[in-house]
Motif scaffolding. Structure first.
Motif, PDB file in Angstrom:
ATOM      1  N   ILE A  54       6.500   1.208  -7.405  1.00  0.00           N
ATOM      2  CA  ILE A  54       7.084   2.537  -7.578  1.00  0.00           C
ATOM      3  C   ILE A  54       6.017   3.457  -8.150  1.00  0.00           C
ATOM      4  O   ILE A  54       5.379   3.137  -9.150  1.00  0.00           O
ATOM      5  N   GLU A  56       5.278   6.964  -9.929  1.00  0.00           N
ATOM      6  CA  GLU A  56       5.963   7.983 -10.728  1.00  0.00           C
ATOM      7  C   GLU A  56       4.934   8.971 -11.277  1.00  0.00           C
ATOM      8  O   GLU A  56       3.876   8.572 -11.755  1.00  0.00           O
ATOM      9  N   VAL A 109      15.154   0.852  -7.502  1.00  0.00           N
ATOM     10  CA  VAL A 109      14.336   2.063  -7.545  1.00  0.00           C
ATOM     11  C   VAL A 109      15.102   3.194  -8.217  1.00  0.00           C
ATOM     12  O   VAL A 109      14.564   3.927  -9.057  1.00  0.00           O
ATOM     13  N   GLU A 113      14.084   5.118 -11.618  1.00  0.00           N
ATOM     14  CA  GLU A 113      13.882   6.571 -11.549  1.00  0.00           C
ATOM     15  C   GLU A 113      14.761   7.299 -12.568  1.00  0.00           C
ATOM     16  O   GLU A 113      14.305   8.223 -13.259  1.00  0.00           O
ATOM     17  N   PHE A 125       9.801  11.121  -9.097  1.00  0.00           N
ATOM     18  CA  PHE A 125       9.556   9.949  -8.269  1.00  0.00           C
ATOM     19  C   PHE A 125       8.750  10.362  -7.035  1.00  0.00           C
ATOM     20  O   PHE A 125       9.093  11.345  -6.369  1.00  0.00           O
ATOM     21  N   TYR A 128       7.912   4.577  -2.986  1.00  0.00           N
ATOM     22  CA  TYR A 128       7.962   3.159  -3.319  1.00  0.00           C
ATOM     23  C   TYR A 128       7.721   2.347  -2.055  1.00  0.00           C
ATOM     24  O   TYR A 128       7.917   2.824  -0.930  1.00  0.00           O
TER      25      TYR A 128
END
Length: 324
Positions: A54, A56, A109, A113, A125, A128
């Protein structure tokens, strides 16, 4: 209008005289690359390591310990964090069980998030990706197989197209280029994923293109100057192809530098690998592959029935005299 010439006409550089230094440097760098890879390892991406990644982006550089605490408290597995691109962007890697469906992955996810959005207001976000451990193992095997087959195929082609010395020198130079690329990724810890495998295969293609051009000129000059020392033939051939080699490398580097500056962090690893590969490939073509032919015992067959014409003698004068 005069044409731009990076390499002046009638360049006469004695490359072969530096082969001892070149071989020593090549061996040293290769050992360092292998050592770095063994000690630090490669930062495998999700493609090879498996799991959930993921990305970020935070409004300000975050405290990684705090981010890890937030994610670990969600009960989705131990999180591994890495700064990606700029200090405000983090890549969060989480384990994913084999057979996890897309709905379960999306739920994880969304959970991460939401938690990061609450703990770090303004965090957004980005993307991913997920790969199972089974698929990642297959990708590693196929990637290594593709590189090995490419190197062996190129060496076999050089042996069939020229002589066995050309094949051996080509394989040695390409393996050197690959080790330099892998060592660079071990040192920089850039993410090593399928994009980098594509970059490695592209580097191999560029390297063999440059080496084949030089090897073909060496073979032509071996037929043309049958009484000339092999050292002088190699120097003459490399000098004759030097303008093309340098111009090709410079033009490709200009495009790659633009990609590195403007392509964003997604292309940064791929572009960095390509830039390093072009520089190292050019070096190995000029100083390693060509000079190694002399060490391997390649010789021009003497022919007393032919005498070089005036043009051949003029070209031969450009070669640096052999050291005594």
């Amino acid at each position: 209008m005069r044409l731009l010439k990076i390499v002046p006409d009638h360049t006469n550089i004695d490359f072969v005289s530096l082969r001892g230094w070149a071989f020593g440097l090549t061996l040293l760098l290769s050992i360092l690359a292998v050592g770095l890879t063994g000690v630090k390892g490669l930062n495998f991406g999700v493609d090879f390591a498996g799991g959930l990644m993921i990305e970020e982006k935070f409004p300000t550089p975050p405290d990684q310990d705090k981010v890890r605490t937030v994610v670990d408290n969600l009960g989705v597995g131990d999180a591994a964090l890495q700064q990606f691109g700029d200090p405000r962007t983090l890549v969060i890697r989480l384990p994913v069980q084999d057979g996890a469906d897309e709905g379960a992955t999306n739920a994880v996810v969304k959970k991460v998030e939401t938690a990061l959005g609450q703990g770090f207001p303004g965090a957004t976000f980005s993307r991913y990706s997920t790969v199972s451990s089974k698929v990642s193992g297959e990708l590693i095997r196929n990637g290594v197989l593709a590189v090995v087959l490419a190197v062996l195929g190129i060496g076999l082609f050089a042996i069939v197209r020229f002589e066995w010395q050309f094949g051996v020198s080509t394989i040695v130079a390409i393996v050197h280029d690959l080790l330099m690329t892998v060592g660079f990724f071990a040192l920089s810890q850039f993410e090593f994923d399928l994009n980098i495998v594509a970059a490695v295969l592209t580097i191999i293609g560029y390297s063999i293109n440059d080496k084949i051009v030089i090897d073909d000129r060496i073979r032509e000059n071996m037929r043309r100057y049958r009484k000339m020392e092999m050292r002088e033939i190699v120097n003459l051939s490399v000098n004759e192809t030097l303008p093309r080699t340098v111009m090709t490398s410079v033009t490709i580097l200009l495009a790659l530098v633009a990609m590195l500056a403007l392509g964003g962090h997604v292309l940064r690893g791929f572009t960095a690998a390509m830039i390093l590969g072009i520089v190292v490939g050019t070096y190995s073509s000029i100083y390693v592959s060509s000079s190694l032919l002399i060490t391997l015992g390649l010789r021009a067959e003497p022919d007393t029935t032919e005498r070089p014409d005036r043009r051949s003698m003029d070209n031969a004068e450009r070669v640096a005299p052999r050291e005594r």
